[in-house]
Design an enzyme around this catalytic site. Structure first.
Site, PDB file in Angstrom:
ATOM      1  N   GLY A 354       0.821  -1.204   0.000  1.00 15.59           N
ATOM      2  CA  GLY A 354       0.000   0.000   0.000  1.00 15.59           C
ATOM      3  C   GLY A 354       0.851   1.248   0.000  1.00 15.59           C
ATOM      4  N   PRO A 355       0.228   2.418  -0.124  1.00 18.76           N
ATOM      5  CA  PRO A 355       0.964   3.685  -0.180  1.00 18.76           C
ATOM      6  C   PRO A 355       1.698   3.964   1.130  1.00 18.76           C
ATOM      7  CG  PRO A 355      -1.370   3.957  -0.752  1.00 18.76           C
ATOM      8  CD  PRO A 355      -1.217   2.591  -0.182  1.00 18.76           C
ATOM      9  N   GLY A 357       2.667   5.647   4.632  1.00 21.28           N
ATOM     10  CA  GLY A 357       1.911   6.313   5.696  1.00 21.28           C
ATOM     11  C   GLY A 357       0.608   5.663   6.082  1.00 21.28           C
ATOM     12  N   VAL A 358       0.322   4.435   5.581  1.00 24.72           N
ATOM     13  CA  VAL A 358      -0.954   3.800   5.950  1.00 24.72           C
ATOM     14  C   VAL A 358      -0.795   2.860   7.146  1.00 24.72           C
ATOM     15  CG1 VAL A 358      -2.000   3.973   3.662  1.00 24.72           C
ATOM     16  CG2 VAL A 358      -0.618   1.980   4.217  1.00 24.72           C
ATOM     17  N   GLY A 359       0.425   2.767   7.710  1.00 22.69           N
ATOM     18  CA  GLY A 359       0.604   2.005   8.949  1.00 22.69           C
ATOM     19  C   GLY A 359       1.059   0.575   8.766  1.00 22.69           C
ATOM     20  N   LYS A 360       1.790   0.287   7.680  1.00 25.07           N
ATOM     21  CA  LYS A 360       2.220  -1.094   7.426  1.00 25.07           C
ATOM     22  C   LYS A 360       3.232  -1.571   8.479  1.00 25.07           C
ATOM     23  CE  LYS A 360       3.620  -0.141   3.212  1.00 25.07           C
ATOM     24  NZ  LYS A 360       3.259   1.287   3.129  1.00 25.07           N
ATOM     25  N   SER A 677      -5.184   2.435 -18.132  1.00 23.85           N
ATOM     26  CA  SER A 677      -6.511   2.741 -17.600  1.00 23.85           C
ATOM     27  C   SER A 677      -7.012   4.145 -17.964  1.00 23.85           C
ATOM     28  CB  SER A 677      -6.527   2.555 -16.083  1.00 23.85           C
ATOM     29  OG  SER A 677      -5.553   3.365 -15.467  1.00 23.85           O
ATOM     30  N   LYS A 720      -8.198   4.115  -6.465  1.00 22.94           N
ATOM     31  CA  LYS A 720      -8.722   5.170  -7.360  1.00 22.94           C
ATOM     32  C   LYS A 720     -10.011   5.764  -6.805  1.00 22.94           C
ATOM     33  CE  LYS A 720      -6.618   3.242 -11.529  1.00 22.94           C
ATOM     34  NZ  LYS A 720      -6.838   2.486 -12.776  1.00 22.94           N
TER      35      LYS A 720
END
Length: 776
Positions: A354-355, A357-360, A677, A720
């Site tokens: 994931g991007p 800063g999402v807490g991985k 896309s 998206k």
């Protein structure tokens, strides 16, 4: 056999003892029944039948507890000892078998049939007797338990049966084998059996002798080594070297024995220790071996933490530390539940994608806490040398184990949670491919015997729970990606970000900046405005920085005595963070001709992408700008070809490509863009420009286009959609085949968006364009 003599005599059971005919033996008798039987025999004709017990533990045996074959004996002498035991001297007369036994209450009376040896002599019997005497003589020489005089006594015996019995009585064989000889009535067969037993005993004694000599040699060598070591100690003490290596070696030996290493590793460690002891301390090799031994001893070989398999406890910890991320939490709880049932599940290999800063990373730490395991993290960003994973050969100067072994040393247990951070940031060069080296680490079928170049011995990684993190899965090689279970964390919704900021980020920032809740209060609407107007990201890192800026400004005001208590609201947020950076709400304020909102999936999450089309008089030239990649350029060509083929249906001039040059531009020209896309977005913007019909400002779209106008599925729907929601779009056009991905979008976002599923460009244009063709 029926014409053999029959005797009715008292029965005396023997424990662990057997008497052969012609043997004279002392017996100590203490059991009441046995004493009564002896006394009865003395009153009668001094005859008594001796039968051996099958089980020596039985104190009061019955007939079935005795062997049927025994010896009819004569009591020669009887003496009462002071402790109440009776000592008797008996002489074996003949073999006998029990016919019947009568219980006289005080003793057993047995009717027995005797089996005297046949006194015939043949040349075969003579040969057997000579062989037996020869073997017995060899046995006496090897055994030294039987005196030489015994042999001379035995050698004078002329009866073959008696000879066999006398020799058997001197052999150290088991009671069962002695009983079998007693039950062998045929003299020739008995001689054969005893010859075989003597041969076996002779072989055993020869082996014992060899082993004794080997042990003696070993002891002599050990004593010699001990003597030399003591001499070395004395010399070193005289030289003032404080015992030199000796004390160190003894300590290392003790640590090796206590380390719980596998047998092959312990063998290697002891071999290296032996080398270390012999090499002078000044030699360079000495330092290399010592470092190697230190690494072997520092690694955990058997120490493990007990897993806390309480699912509800784990759920509480995960919910306490993280808001949202339901899919990841569910996967961890499933693993715990299966572990609780089986107790043998190998550690899973998860990849949190994931991007930023999402807490991985923090999620991996929480997983370790919920399991009660040790946590270790290594960063793989920028690693491009295979030896970073597998270590260096010990022959190189400054050699060290790889990061995996270093991590296991740091963990201190064989079952930690091991985080491989930024697994997508590895690269390869002439020094090897580290991602290929990771294949063995992350394969449950191989990692039980992981091989590090420095350690050389195999190390078991099968109990480790590996968690990898990545921003971009496309940069991870296929074979490595195949070994991991991918769990995508797309990003947070505005509601989730607000909750995270109020519950986690803000209290932490207030504390870190030396403030208290009474000094600084940030209202929820101020946090929402910070999210909307000062950040545009999938994670919460930028939000954390903005909240830190608010705390800094507040701290300055309080320290300068300007204010004692500060309340931040949506009205005064600009005083702390400056003018608004982003526009929240509509991506565009009005419907525009030739401008369509595309949806992009980047490594930092989902985002909107405006595509502009401009017409100018010319000769049908197609101009593409905006730093587009090859795939995106091909999408533009496909969209252009589709529009040319559908001029009649779309009410477009048939020869437009002869009259106009068409310029397609994607803003932010410095940023590279690629991917299929944007196909339907380009086609929509092109149709809008050629027909004069504006594109709805609240519509975003994503999908690949074919030359016939079919809309093909794409990836990153969740990311998206979150990007579109952040930008304030209300309607999203998706390919029909992406219907299954809508379920992954958070419910709070789903409820605020309208999803239109399109299978052809006609479906897209119906929703995205406003009104009819503009003649002007």
């Amino acid at each position: 056999m029926s014409n053999q003599p029959v005797h009715t005599v008292p029965l005396l059971p023997l424990r662990g003892l057997l008497v052969y005919p012609t043997m004279v033996l002392h017996l100590d008798v203490g059991r009441d029944r046995s004493v009564q039987a002896l006394e009865q025999a003395m009153m009668d004709n001094h005859l008594i039948f001796l039968a051996t017990q099958k089980d020596t533990n039985i104190d009061d045996p019955l007939q079935e507890d005795l062997f049927e074959t025994g010896t009819l004996t004569k009591v020669k002498q009887m003496l009462k000892l002071p402790n109440g035991t009776i000592r008797v001297l008996v002489e074996g007369l003949e073999r006998a078998t029990i016919e019947t036994v009568e219980d006289k209450e005080e003793y057993f009376l047995a009717t027995v049939q005797t089996h005297p040896d046949e006194q015939l002599m043949s040349t075969e019997l003579q040969a057997l007797m000579r062989t037996l005497l020869q073997y017995f003589e060899q046995y006496i020489k090897l055994s030294k338990k039987v005196s030489a005089e015994t042999y001379s006594t035995v050698a004078d015996i002329e009866e073959p049966g008696r000879l066999a019995d006398i020799v058997a009585s001197h052999l150290p064989i088991k009671l069962k084998e002695k009983q079998e000889i007693l039950e062998t009535f045929d003299v020739q067969e008995r001689l054969n059996r005893i010859i075989q037993l003597l041969n076996n005993e002779k072989q055993v004694l020869n082996l014992e002798k060899k082993i004794g000599q080997r042990v003696k040699t070993s002891m002599e060598r050990t004593q010699k080594e001990y003597f030399l070591r003591e001499q070395m100690k004395a010399i070193q003490q005289e030289l003032g070297e404080k015992e030199g290596k000796t004390g160190e070696v003894e300590e290392l030996l003790k640590r090796i024995e206590e380390a719980g290493m596998p047998e092959n590793v312990e063998k290697t460690a002891l071999k290296e220790l032996n080398r270390y002891e012999k090499i002078p301390s000044s030699a360079a090799e000495s330092v290399v071996i010592r470092n190697y031994l230190d690494w072997l001893l520092a690694l955990p070989w058997s120490k493990a933490t007990d897993d806390d398999l309480d699912v509800s406890h784990a759920e509480m910890i995960l919910n306490r530390d993280h808001y949202g991320l339901e899919k990841v939490k569910e996967r961890v709880l499933e693993y715990l539940a299966v572990q609780q049932l089986t107790k043998s599940l190998k550690g899973p290999i998860l990849c949190l994608a994931g991007p930023p800063g999402v807490g991985k990373t923090s999620l991996a730490r929480s997983i370790a806490e919920s399991l009660g395991r040790n946590f270790v993290r290594i960063s793989l960003g920028g690693v491009r040398d295979e030896s970073e994973i597998r270590g260096h050969r010990r022959t190189y100067v400054g050699a060290m184990p790889g990061r995996i072994i270093q991590g296991m040393k740091k963990a201190g247990t064989i079952n930690p949670v091991f985080l491989l951070d930024e697994i997508d940031k590895m690269s390869s060069d002439f020094r090897g491919d580290p991602s290929a080296a990771l294949l063995e680490v992350l394969d449950p079928e191989q990692n039980h015997n992981f091989s590090d170049h420095y350690i050389e011995e195999t190390y078991d990684l099968s109990n480790v729970m590996f968690i990898a993190t990545a921003n971009d899965l496309t940069t991870i090689p296929g074979p490595l990606r195949d070994r991991m279970e991918i769990i995508t964390i797309a990003g947070y919704t505005e509601v989730e970000k607000t909750h995270i900021a109020m519950e986690h980020l803000l209290p932490k920032q207030i504390e870190d900046h030396g403030l208290s809740k009474s000094q600084l209060q940030v209202k929820q609407e101020a946090v929402q405005d910070t999210i909307r107007y000062y950040t545009r990201e999938a994670g919460v890192r930028s939000l954390k920085r903005q909240l830190a800026a608010v705390c800094r400004k507040a701290a300055k005001k309080i320290v300068s005595k300007e204010r004692k208590r500060i309340v931040v609201t949506s009205k005064n947020i600009e005083d702390f963070l400056g003018k608004k950076i982003f526009r929240y709400g509509q991506a565009e304020t009005v419907d525009q001709v030739g401008v369509a909102n595309g949806l992009a999936y980047t490594t930092v999450g989902g985002d909107t992408l405006q595509i502009e089309v401009s017409l100018s008089p010319g000769k049908g030239k197609l101009i593409l700008t905006g730093k587009l990649g090859d795939v995106m350029k091909e999408s533009a060509q496909a969209a252009f070809s589709y529009v040319r083929s559908k001029t009649n249906e779309l009410n477009i001039e048939t020869n437009f490509y002869e009259k106009y040059d068409i310029h397609i531009h994607v803003p932010e020209g410095a940023v590279p863009k690629d991917g299929p896309s944007a196909g339907i977005t380009m086609a929509t913007a092109l149709v809008s420009a050629l027909t004069g019909r504006p594109v709805r400002k609240e519509v975003g779209m994503t999908g690949e286009i074919t030359l016939r106008g079919r809309v093909l599925p794409i990836g990153g729907v969740k990311e998206k959609s979150l990007g579109a929601h952040r930008a304030g779009l209300k309607t999203i056009i998706l390919p029909q085949d992406n219907e299954k991905d809508i379920e992954d979008i958070p419910e709070s976002v789903r409820n605020e968006l309208t999803f239109v599923l399109a299978s052809t460009m006609e479906d897209v244009l119906k929703v995205s364009l406003v009104g009819e063709k503009n003649e002007s």
